[in-house]
Write an enzyme that holds these catalytic residues in place. Sequence first.
Site, short mmCIF file in Angstrom:
data_model
loop_
_atom_site.label_atom_id
_atom_site.label_comp_id
_atom_site.label_asym_id
_atom_site.label_seq_id
_atom_site.Cartn_x
_atom_site.Cartn_y
_atom_site.Cartn_z
N GLY A 1 43.55 -2.44 -40.16
CA GLY A 1 43.68 -3.83 -40.41
C GLY A 1 44.81 -4.33 -41.30
N GLY A 2 45.52 -5.26 -40.90
CA GLY A 2 46.61 -5.72 -41.90
C GLY A 2 46.54 -7.03 -42.74
N GLY A 3 45.17 -7.24 -43.29
CA GLY A 3 44.87 -7.89 -44.07
C GLY A 3 44.87 -7.63 -45.56
N PHE A 5 43.10 -6.41 -47.99
CA PHE A 5 42.66 -5.17 -48.48
C PHE A 5 43.24 -4.03 -47.73
CE2 PHE A 5 39.30 -2.49 -50.16
CZ PHE A 5 39.45 -2.94 -51.26
N GLY A 6 43.60 -4.24 -46.52
CA GLY A 6 44.58 -3.21 -45.83
C GLY A 6 45.71 -2.95 -46.67
N PHE A 76 34.12 -9.37 -37.36
CA PHE A 76 34.92 -8.90 -36.18
C PHE A 76 34.98 -7.51 -35.86
CE2 PHE A 76 36.45 -12.73 -38.58
CZ PHE A 76 36.39 -13.65 -37.70
N LYS A 99 33.07 -4.89 -46.20
CA LYS A 99 31.80 -5.22 -46.84
C LYS A 99 31.14 -6.46 -46.20
CE LYS A 99 34.16 -4.11 -51.27
NZ LYS A 99 35.43 -4.22 -50.88
N ALA A 132 42.61 -7.10 -53.82
CA ALA A 132 43.99 -6.45 -53.29
C ALA A 132 45.20 -6.56 -54.03
CB ALA A 132 43.97 -6.78 -51.83
N LYS A 183 27.04 -8.47 -53.68
CA LYS A 183 27.74 -8.95 -54.62
C LYS A 183 28.32 -10.39 -54.92
CE LYS A 183 32.27 -6.88 -53.65
NZ LYS A 183 32.81 -8.24 -53.52
#
Length: 211
Positions: A1-3, A5-6, A76, A99, A132, A183
Amino acid sequence: GGGNFGLGLSTVFARKGIPTTILVRKKETADYINRHHRHPTYMNDIQLPPSVMATSSPQVALADATYIVHTVPVQFTREFLNEIKEFVPANVPVMAASKGIETTSLGFMTDILGETIGTERTYAFLSGPSFAREICEGLATAVVIASDDIHLADDLADLMSDESFRCFTSRDVIGVEVGGAVKNVIALAAGMCEGLGLGTNAMSGLVTRGC
């Protein structure tokens, strides 16, 4: 994944000298990352380490993988994994950093992974209070990696931990997944306590009890 967090976790691995490939959906995004060492959309002001590369081809990204790190959002994930599962090498461990709870099945990541790419491989699950951008900037961050295979959790923790990114380990996969899923709900409620002026005692009780 390139978001976001990735990108954050790819920076963690790259800082340890580990060659890292990000799998993104669009070829033009991969080309931009490889040319400019930054993402065209997410945290565009953050410079990625030179050893972070990108591709839109799952075959290229996964062919020689020692570990696979999954950061696609939970809602997704099932669709994404069904699209690429033929390229996921057998027996390669997967660490999920996504998460949440899938709204259609009420399943956790451990359920989705087993149903899409099989139960024969080992899995780990990363969670914790981590933004991130702060990870990319090298600010102090602590997370937990949970796995039924504690040796896998320990290996990943050793691989990722450095002076600013600390990984703890646990065997409590469900506990870590539940904590990661709820959370933000508790954080919203804490914000409501603040906004309503209910005081520190009320907010502390909410955070402690989770209800």
